[in-house]
Each structure stands twice: as C-alpha cells, then as structure tokens.
Write a protein that holds these residues in place. Structure first.
Motif, PDB file in Angstrom:
ATOM      1  N   VAL A  78     -37.042  -4.653  29.001  1.00  0.00           N
ATOM      2  CA  VAL A  78     -36.407  -4.713  27.694  1.00  0.00           C
ATOM      3  C   VAL A  78     -34.995  -4.162  27.864  1.00  0.00           C
ATOM      4  N   ALA A  79     -34.000  -5.005  27.637  1.00  0.00           N
ATOM      5  CA  ALA A  79     -32.622  -4.557  27.829  1.00  0.00           C
ATOM      6  C   ALA A  79     -31.651  -5.543  27.207  1.00  0.00           C
ATOM      7  N   GLU A  80     -30.441  -5.069  26.967  1.00  0.00           N
ATOM      8  CA  GLU A  80     -29.376  -5.953  26.518  1.00  0.00           C
ATOM      9  C   GLU A  80     -29.020  -6.909  27.647  1.00  0.00           C
ATOM     10  N   TYR A  81     -28.871  -8.179  27.303  1.00  0.00           N
ATOM     11  CA  TYR A  81     -28.525  -9.175  28.318  1.00  0.00           C
ATOM     12  C   TYR A  81     -27.144  -8.853  28.896  1.00  0.00           C
ATOM     13  N   PRO A  82     -26.984  -8.928  30.215  1.00  0.00           N
ATOM     14  CA  PRO A  82     -25.743  -8.444  30.835  1.00  0.00           C
ATOM     15  C   PRO A  82     -24.519  -9.313  30.612  1.00  0.00           C
ATOM     16  N   PHE A  83     -24.692 -10.510  30.131  1.00  0.00           N
ATOM     17  CA  PHE A  83     -23.545 -11.380  29.861  1.00  0.00           C
ATOM     18  C   PHE A  83     -23.910 -12.379  28.769  1.00  0.00           C
ATOM     19  N   GLY A  84     -22.970 -13.250  28.423  1.00  0.00           N
ATOM     20  CA  GLY A  84     -23.251 -14.252  27.397  1.00  0.00           C
ATOM     21  C   GLY A  84     -23.451 -13.645  26.027  1.00  0.00           C
ATOM     22  N   HIS A  85     -24.629 -13.848  25.442  1.00  0.00           N
ATOM     23  CA  HIS A  85     -24.886 -13.428  24.063  1.00  0.00           C
ATOM     24  C   HIS A  85     -24.987 -11.920  23.894  1.00  0.00           C
ATOM     25  N   LYS A  86     -25.296 -11.174  24.959  1.00  0.00           N
ATOM     26  CA  LYS A  86     -25.348  -9.707  24.935  1.00  0.00           C
ATOM     27  C   LYS A  86     -26.412  -9.142  23.993  1.00  0.00           C
ATOM     28  N   ASN A 112     -42.325  -2.390   8.243  1.00  0.00           N
ATOM     29  CA  ASN A 112     -41.838  -3.560   8.964  1.00  0.00           C
ATOM     30  C   ASN A 112     -40.345  -3.509   9.267  1.00  0.00           C
ATOM     31  N   ALA A 113     -39.712  -2.372   8.910  1.00  0.00           N
ATOM     32  CA  ALA A 113     -38.259  -2.289   9.041  1.00  0.00           C
ATOM     33  C   ALA A 113     -37.798  -2.461  10.477  1.00  0.00           C
ATOM     34  N   ASP A 114     -38.599  -1.989  11.417  1.00  0.00           N
ATOM     35  CA  ASP A 114     -38.202  -2.049  12.824  1.00  0.00           C
ATOM     36  C   ASP A 114     -38.731  -3.285  13.536  1.00  0.00           C
ATOM     37  N   MET A 115     -39.454  -4.142  12.816  1.00  0.00           N
ATOM     38  CA  MET A 115     -39.928  -5.377  13.414  1.00  0.00           C
ATOM     39  C   MET A 115     -38.757  -6.335  13.564  1.00  0.00           C
ATOM     40  N   ALA A 116     -38.559  -6.844  14.763  1.00  0.00           N
ATOM     41  CA  ALA A 116     -37.463  -7.776  15.011  1.00  0.00           C
ATOM     42  C   ALA A 116     -38.033  -9.123  15.433  1.00  0.00           C
ATOM     43  N   ARG A 117     -37.307 -10.169  15.106  1.00  0.00           N
ATOM     44  CA  ARG A 117     -37.721 -11.520  15.478  1.00  0.00           C
ATOM     45  C   ARG A 117     -37.142 -11.868  16.842  1.00  0.00           C
ATOM     46  N   GLU A 170     -38.200 -15.369  28.792  1.00  0.00           N
ATOM     47  CA  GLU A 170     -37.266 -14.390  28.271  1.00  0.00           C
ATOM     48  C   GLU A 170     -37.123 -14.665  26.784  1.00  0.00           C
ATOM     49  N   ALA A 171     -37.414 -13.657  25.970  1.00  0.00           N
ATOM     50  CA  ALA A 171     -37.370 -13.800  24.518  1.00  0.00           C
ATOM     51  C   ALA A 171     -36.168 -13.030  23.985  1.00  0.00           C
ATOM     52  N   ILE A 172     -35.318 -13.722  23.258  1.00  0.00           N
ATOM     53  CA  ILE A 172     -34.054 -13.164  22.793  1.00  0.00           C
ATOM     54  C   ILE A 172     -34.204 -12.643  21.366  1.00  0.00           C
ATOM     55  N   LYS A 173     -33.741 -11.428  21.129  1.00  0.00           N
ATOM     56  CA  LYS A 173     -33.781 -10.850  19.788  1.00  0.00           C
ATOM     57  C   LYS A 173     -32.851 -11.621  18.869  1.00  0.00           C
ATOM     58  N   GLU A 215     -30.471  -8.152  22.871  1.00  0.00           N
ATOM     59  CA  GLU A 215     -31.651  -7.598  23.530  1.00  0.00           C
ATOM     60  C   GLU A 215     -32.596  -8.722  23.946  1.00  0.00           C
ATOM     61  N   VAL A 216     -33.148  -8.589  25.141  1.00  0.00           N
ATOM     62  CA  VAL A 216     -34.065  -9.601  25.676  1.00  0.00           C
ATOM     63  C   VAL A 216     -35.330  -8.916  26.185  1.00  0.00           C
ATOM     64  N   LEU A 217     -36.467  -9.514  25.863  1.00  0.00           N
ATOM     65  CA  LEU A 217     -37.752  -9.096  26.430  1.00  0.00           C
ATOM     66  C   LEU A 217     -38.103 -10.055  27.565  1.00  0.00           C
ATOM     67  N   GLY A 218     -38.414  -9.523  28.730  1.00  0.00           N
ATOM     68  CA  GLY A 218     -38.898 -10.348  29.831  1.00  0.00           C
ATOM     69  C   GLY A 218     -40.403 -10.227  29.916  1.00  0.00           C
ATOM     70  N   LEU A 219     -41.112 -11.351  29.831  1.00  0.00           N
ATOM     71  CA  LEU A 219     -42.568 -11.339  29.717  1.00  0.00           C
ATOM     72  C   LEU A 219     -43.233 -12.262  30.732  1.00  0.00           C
ATOM     73  N   SER A 220     -44.361 -11.813  31.265  1.00  0.00           N
ATOM     74  CA  SER A 220     -45.237 -12.639  32.092  1.00  0.00           C
ATOM     75  C   SER A 220     -46.611 -12.651  31.439  1.00  0.00           C
ATOM     76  N   LEU A 221     -47.165 -13.855  31.289  1.00  0.00           N
ATOM     77  CA  LEU A 221     -48.461 -13.989  30.622  1.00  0.00           C
ATOM     78  C   LEU A 221     -49.356 -14.932  31.422  1.00  0.00           C
ATOM     79  N   ASP A 222     -50.658 -14.733  31.324  1.00  0.00           N
ATOM     80  CA  ASP A 222     -51.579 -15.657  31.974  1.00  0.00           C
ATOM     81  C   ASP A 222     -52.909 -15.689  31.244  1.00  0.00           C
ATOM     82  N   THR A 223     -53.615 -16.783  31.426  1.00  0.00           N
ATOM     83  CA  THR A 223     -54.945 -16.952  30.858  1.00  0.00           C
ATOM     84  C   THR A 223     -55.631 -18.089  31.593  1.00  0.00           C
TER      85      THR A 223
END
Length: 210
Positions: free
Chosen positions: A157-165, A34-39, A204-207, A167-175
């Motif tokens: 998946v990338a570091e946010y370009p400004f502000g908090h800087k 679980n060492a690489d699991m991030a919230r 957008e989910a922020i690490k 890592e951010v995941l951009g996600l699209s979901l549907d059901t």
C-alpha cells in the motif's frame, strides 16, 4: 378533554421527536464509520486474471482474460471491505491458440454469445493478519451463481511513484472452482478436460479521487 388531548399529542410529539433524533444519531454514526472507506478501482493496465486446467492428464493449459473491470471500498486502517464487484468479459479469453479459443468461447464452455460476462461480487472479507485474508462472495458463470472464497495477499500500500501519484493497493488472489458446478461439464466424464479450474488474480487497485 382538551387537556387530555394536548397531553396525548405532546406524548406523540415526544415519541416522534425521539425517533427522529435516534434515526439521525444512527445515520451520523454510520456516516462516521464509513468516513475512512475509500473507493478503489482495478487498474486494467496492471490487472491479470489467469487460470489453468488439466488437459487429458498430460499438462495444465493456461488461459487469461484480457478485459476486466472492477472496484471496491476498503479501509486500510480497519481492513474493512465492502461493495466488491469484478466483471470479466468472457469473450476476452485467450489460451494462446486460435482454434482452442474458439472452442472455449462456444456452447461447450463459456457460451459467450449468450453469457457475455463473468461476475464476482462480495460485501466483506476476513483478515488473517495485516497482509492476508479471505473474501467470500458470489461468482456467476453461465447464469449460475455460487459462493466462492478467494485467498488474498496485500502486497503493498503506497502512493504510486509517478503518473497519477494516487494511493495504490497491490493484491494477489487465488481460488479454485469446479466448472461442472456451473453447468460446464464438457470433457469431464471422459477425462479430456479437467473439472477443477485454478484461478489467479494479480492486480493494482487505484484509490479513486471522486
């Protein structure tokens, strides 16, 4: 007799020691796994949950929920997912019509005074490839809990370009769900309001830095 007791005691001590060592090893392995699991936390400023539902067969009516919170643990390398929790404040529903919003909030539909939250939880997902997969969890509406599968696309998946800087995941979901299965059957029998509700989530989910 004393020697026999000593031998027995040593045997018990050895068994206990092996048990402790084995447990410690398993715990260490679990910690390493679980060492690489991030919230990650859903960014409320960049999260939209919207739905459409048929209105007497003429057209789809659009609605959104404006108050959403959530988090999950994810490993970007292994695509392992766990501890997903998303909570929607039911009273935040907005269908762009005040009278209709009042109706959707009452006992015919969401009954928000009795059931203020809509909740989705999951503890894993299935990856189809590097950027898509499914997450099956439990959705609770009107105190009824049923399994629901979300289709997921990982956009970026990338570091946010400004502000908090961070890592951010951009996600699209549907059901899609049948609201009658959750006990919300107003207008279904006479065709005034559709039973199937299509649901889309853009987020957008922020690490977390914690």
């Amino acid at each position: 007799m004393a020697f026999t007791r000593l031998k027995t005691d040593l045997g018990r001590f050895g068994t206990t020691t092996r048990t402790i060592v084995t447990s410690a090893a398993l715990s260490a392995y679990a910690m390493a796994a679980n060492a690489d699991m991030a919230r990650y936390e859903l960014d409320p400023m960049h999260t939209a949950i919207y739905f459409t539902i048929d209105h007497i067969g003429y057209a789809k009516t659009l609605g959104v929920f404006t108050e959403v919170s959530g988090n999950f643990f994810y490993d970007t390398e292994t695509q392992e997912l766990r501890d997903v929790e998303v909570i929607i404040q039911a009273a935040s529903v907005n269908t762009f019509n005040d009278a209709r919003d009042g109706h959707v909030r009452n006992r015919d539909f969401l009954d928000v005074s009795t059931y203020p939250e809509i909740k989705f939880v999951a503890n894993g997902g299935t990856a189809s490839d590097d950027t898509s997969g499914t997450v099956t969890g439990e959705l609770t509406i009107l105190d009824q809990t049923l399994p629901v599968t979300l289709n997921v696309t990982l956009n970026k998946v990338a570091e946010y370009p400004f502000g908090h800087k961070r890592e951010v995941l951009g996600l699209s979901l549907d059901t899609a769900i049948l609201r009658s299965e959750f006990g919300m059957d107003y207008g279904v029998a006479n065709g005034l309001v559709g039973d199937e509700v299509t649901i889309n989530i853009e987020t957008e989910a922020i690490k977390s830095d914690k």
